[in-house]
Design a protein around this motif. Structure first.
Motif, mmCIF file in Angstrom:
data_model
loop_
_atom_site.group_PDB
_atom_site.id
_atom_site.type_symbol
_atom_site.label_atom_id
_atom_site.label_comp_id
_atom_site.label_asym_id
_atom_site.label_seq_id
_atom_site.Cartn_x
_atom_site.Cartn_y
_atom_site.Cartn_z
ATOM 1 N N ILE A 1 18.524 -7.941 -50.732
ATOM 2 C CA ILE A 1 18.796 -9.356 -51.043
ATOM 3 C C ILE A 1 17.727 -10.197 -50.347
ATOM 4 O O ILE A 1 17.452 -9.976 -49.164
ATOM 5 N N GLN B 1 19.516 -3.866 -47.818
ATOM 6 C CA GLN B 1 19.770 -5.322 -47.948
ATOM 7 C C GLN B 1 18.707 -6.202 -47.296
ATOM 8 O O GLN B 1 18.259 -7.162 -47.897
ATOM 9 N N PRO C 1 21.524 1.277 -49.994
ATOM 10 C CA PRO C 1 21.045 -0.105 -49.868
ATOM 11 C C PRO C 1 20.778 -0.486 -48.412
ATOM 12 O O PRO C 1 21.558 -0.120 -47.532
ATOM 13 N N ARG D 1 28.890 -16.837 -52.909
ATOM 14 C CA ARG D 1 30.083 -16.453 -53.651
ATOM 15 C C ARG D 1 31.331 -17.069 -53.027
ATOM 16 O O ARG D 1 31.406 -17.235 -51.798
ATOM 17 N N HIS E 1 26.514 3.834 -47.741
ATOM 18 C CA HIS E 1 26.393 2.754 -46.763
ATOM 19 C C HIS E 1 25.743 3.318 -45.494
ATOM 20 O O HIS E 1 26.255 4.285 -44.926
ATOM 21 N N ILE F 1 29.484 -10.623 -58.860
ATOM 22 C CA ILE F 1 28.663 -10.392 -57.677
ATOM 23 C C ILE F 1 27.654 -11.532 -57.470
ATOM 24 O O ILE F 1 27.345 -11.913 -56.358
ATOM 25 N N ARG F 2 27.155 -12.081 -58.593
ATOM 26 C CA ARG F 2 26.264 -13.243 -58.493
ATOM 27 C C ARG F 2 26.708 -14.277 -59.513
ATOM 28 O O ARG F 2 27.331 -13.937 -60.518
ATOM 29 N N SER G 1 23.123 -15.201 -53.671
ATOM 30 C CA SER G 1 23.915 -16.127 -54.483
ATOM 31 C C SER G 1 25.230 -16.398 -53.733
ATOM 32 O O SER G 1 25.976 -15.462 -53.431
ATOM 33 N N ASP H 1 19.249 -1.257 -52.511
ATOM 34 C CA ASP H 1 19.422 -2.649 -52.960
ATOM 35 C C ASP H 1 18.911 -3.556 -51.842
ATOM 36 O O ASP H 1 19.039 -3.205 -50.657
ATOM 37 N N THR I 1 27.826 4.409 -54.131
ATOM 38 C CA THR I 1 26.723 3.917 -53.339
ATOM 39 C C THR I 1 26.953 4.229 -51.872
ATOM 40 O O THR I 1 28.071 4.048 -51.384
ATOM 41 N N TYR J 1 28.197 -11.831 -47.331
ATOM 42 C CA TYR J 1 27.774 -12.425 -48.601
ATOM 43 C C TYR J 1 28.589 -11.915 -49.785
ATOM 44 O O TYR J 1 28.442 -12.403 -50.892
ATOM 45 N N GLN K 1 32.354 2.023 -54.117
ATOM 46 C CA GLN K 1 31.568 0.900 -53.580
ATOM 47 C C GLN K 1 30.964 1.263 -52.237
ATOM 48 O O GLN K 1 29.882 0.834 -51.899
HETATM 49 N N1 SAM Z 1 28.560 -1.357 -51.568
HETATM 50 C C1 SAM Z 1 27.186 -1.439 -51.762
HETATM 51 C C2 SAM Z 1 26.484 -1.692 -50.428
HETATM 52 O O1 SAM Z 1 27.118 -1.859 -49.430
HETATM 53 O O2 SAM Z 1 25.305 -1.772 -50.414
HETATM 54 C C3 SAM Z 1 26.806 -2.510 -52.725
HETATM 55 C C4 SAM Z 1 27.704 -2.907 -53.790
HETATM 56 S S1 SAM Z 1 27.359 -4.467 -54.500
HETATM 57 C C5 SAM Z 1 28.409 -4.357 -55.846
HETATM 58 C C6 SAM Z 1 25.789 -4.245 -55.252
HETATM 59 C C7 SAM Z 1 24.683 -5.099 -54.710
HETATM 60 O O3 SAM Z 1 24.852 -6.436 -55.067
HETATM 61 C C8 SAM Z 1 24.584 -5.156 -53.201
HETATM 62 O O4 SAM Z 1 23.957 -4.029 -52.669
HETATM 63 C C9 SAM Z 1 23.788 -6.397 -52.961
HETATM 64 O O5 SAM Z 1 22.407 -6.120 -52.896
HETATM 65 C C10 SAM Z 1 24.101 -7.246 -54.186
HETATM 66 N N2 SAM Z 1 24.899 -8.418 -53.815
HETATM 67 C C11 SAM Z 1 26.158 -8.438 -53.364
HETATM 68 N N3 SAM Z 1 26.543 -9.707 -53.100
HETATM 69 C C12 SAM Z 1 25.493 -10.496 -53.377
HETATM 70 C C13 SAM Z 1 25.261 -11.899 -53.298
HETATM 71 N N4 SAM Z 1 26.197 -12.735 -52.863
HETATM 72 N N5 SAM Z 1 24.063 -12.363 -53.682
HETATM 73 C C14 SAM Z 1 23.099 -11.525 -54.116
HETATM 74 N N6 SAM Z 1 23.261 -10.199 -54.217
HETATM 75 C C15 SAM Z 1 24.437 -9.681 -53.853
#
Ligand code: SAM
Ligand code: SF4
Length: 509
Positions: free
Chosen positions: A340, A300, A298, A374, A273, A81-82, A372, A338, A271, A191, A229
């Motif tokens: 970002i 974001q 989350p 990806r 949405h 994820i990061r 981050s 969550d 989680t 992201y 997810q």
């Molecule tokens: N499905 C969930 C949602 O939609 O909120 C989140 C699943 S993800 C595995 C968990 C968290 O990782 C996300 O909520 C996001 O805050 C963080 N995340 C995902 N991609 C990221 C990235 N490229 N950079 C930083 N944080 C990231």
């Protein structure tokens, strides 16, 4: 009503790529299975996958190793994820690869999202690997290992229908169990790497989910967390519609369907949405008394333009409306999320909108991360990436705000009576029990002194607990002669101390 799993659902695995391992040709696996070690990186889904893989390994005769560097089979279940999560795995792998040079029988496996993302190229980076397997192949670990035992190096990353799990997972907790209800994700957040590594959504059939929970209940589990997810998408790939045209099987329907399982006291799910979080779901959580008042949704970012760039599909106004609706029915619900920071192009004003949202909503907890980039995600290709120093500054500022808000929120627990489901002893202080409120707050509970007068706290409490002069913990049966201990029971606890991320209290009536 029973749900039937179509036969072909179980048998659609495609042929896996296998490559003969010249270097280790002739070396066969030991016939006694030996010991295994699993290290898990990342989210709850990965932890749940690791528990299933541990179950499969134990079924094959492996025993859990005491130490990573003595194990006969080492499995890293990875996260991508990061970037920092990814780099950590390479450093772990490097050490095991060296070990394998001295011990060619060592089985080295990389599972999870990094395995899926990198696929066969991981074999070029780490030729010592025996098996590279994506998250969809978790339930096939046994078959894949058979191929490894025949001297193959195996890469299993094809997108497949996930087969139902027939092996019992080896779960870390004996009270709280995770149950996957939907795999994969169909969203396209700009992201996020998850859709490309975990594949398209696949919902499990309600009957299979219910059977798994019934079996957990029989094994004394008390709390179930349903995992996905994007859990609100549950069921949209399953057949059937109601007369009004909505999907026949949704998360809300599933909650009603599993609610009556005897022995289970609490349900959670994650989680959520915001795009799909429905009023019907809020109503169900309110009506179903085993569903806990805890919502992980989350957001974001606190800024609509950033949300649009993230392709999240909702606005902050919609998000606030969801929280308002939850709080109308469940004023004390805990809300976690969550967020970002430093998404490409995020201005200081847009970042401040995130800070303001946190203080306005008063979150119980927010998991934070600096953006981050990806691989293969749209946002990683944009030219307006922010420098590392801004990422760090914003993340620190955000974390301070989160801690302050959590501490403030926790004050509402002071002197209240909470029902704590006891999960075990505090590992740092075994003279305390440890459990959680329905709102998911970690709570430490003083073990009552036998000299103290205590009354029956709940109908299930059938023992008093105390210490001998040598400080050994003793359970003393009370007259009704039932032999239950406190672990797995819900106790009434008066909260007398609140911290940012935990509570303490004493058992009360
Ligand atoms: N499905 C969930 C949602 O939609 O909120 C989140 C699943 S993800 C595995 C968990 C968290 O990782 C996300 O909520 C996001 O805050 C963080 N995340 C995902 N991609 C990221 C990235 N490229 N950079 C930083 N944080 C990231
Ligand atoms: Fe990633 Fe978005 Fe799917 Fe969550 S909903 S897993 S953030 S793509």
């Amino acid at each position: 009503m029973g749900y039937v799993i179509p036969k072909n659902f179980l048998n659609l695995n495609k042929v896996l790529k296998t490559k003969y391992k010249e270097k280790y040709k002739g070396i066969r696996a030991r016939t006694d299975s030996g010991s295994y070690w699993i290290t898990t990186f990342g989210c709850q889904m990965n932890k749940a996958d690791s528990e299933r893989m541990a179950g499969i390994l134990e079924n094959l005769g492996y025993t859990k190793a005491e130490d990573e560097f003595n194990a006969d089979l080492v499995l890293y279940n990875t996260c991508t994820i990061r970037d920092n999560a990814e780099q950590k795995v390479y450093s772990y792998l490097g050490k095991q690869a060296k070990r394998k040079h001295k011990l060619p029988e060592l089985k080295l496996i990389i599972a999870g999202c990094l395995a899926q993302q990198e696929g066969e190229s991981l074999l070029r980076k780490v030729p010592e690997l025996d098996l590279v397997m994506g998250p969809q192949h978790v339930n096939n670990l046994g078959n894949l290992l058979e191929r490894v035992d025949l001297g193959n190096q195996v890469v299993a990353t094809e997108e497949i229908f996930i087969s139902e799990d027939i092996t019992n997972a080896r779960r870390e907790s004996s009270i709280c169990g995770w149950v996957n209800i939907i795999y994969g994700c169909n969203e396209r957040c700009s992201y996020c790497v998850v859709p490309s590594v975990r594949g398209r959504e696949q919902s499990r059939y309600p009957g299979a989910i219910k059977d798994e929970i019934i079996s957990l209940a029989k094994n004394n589990y008390k709390e179930i967390t349903l995992l996905g997810q994007n859990i609100d998408a549950y069921g949209r790939d399953l057949p059937g519609h109601t007369m009004s045209g909505r999907e026949l099987t949704t998360l809300t329907d599933l909650l009603y369907y599993i609610h009556d399982i005897e022995g289970i006291k609490r349900y959670r799910f994650a989680t959520s949405h915001p795009r799909y979080f429905s009023k019907r779901l809020i109503q169900a959580c309110y009506e179903l008394d085993k569903v806990c008042e805890h919502f992980h949704i989350p957001f974001q970012s606190g800024n609509n333009e950033i949300l649009r760039m993230m392709s999240r599909g909702y606005t902050i106004e919609k998000y606030k409306e969801i929280i308002d609706n939850i709080r109308i029915l469940m004023p004390n619900a805990s809300i976690t999320a969550d967020a970002i920071v430093a998404f490409p192009g995020e201005t200081s004003k847009q970042f401040e909108d995130t800070l303001s949202l946190i203080s306005e909503i008063g979150f119980d907890l927010v998991n934070t991360a600096a953006y981050s980039p990806r691989p293969n995600t749209p946002a990683s290709k944009w030219g307006n990436q922010l420098p590392e120093n801004i990422k760090k500054e914003r993340l620190n500022e955000l974390n301070e705000m989160v801690e302050k808000t959590s501490r403030e929120r926790n004050k509402r627990y002071l002197n209240t009576k909470e029902k704590i489901l006891i999960e075990g002893f505090n590992p740092k202080n075994p003279s305390q029990l440890m459990g959680r409120t329905r709102t998911n707050r970690l709570t430490f509970v003083e073990i009552p002194d036998l000299n103290q007068q205590i009354n029956l706290i709940s109908t299930e409490l059938s023992q008093l607990i105390g210490r001998s002069p040598s400080q050994r913990l003793n359970f003393v049966g009370i007259p009704n002669n039932q032999q239950l201990n406190l672990i797995g029971t819900e106790l009434n606890v008066r909260i007398n101390k609140v911290r940012s991320f935990s509570l303490s209290g004493k058992i009360c009536n």
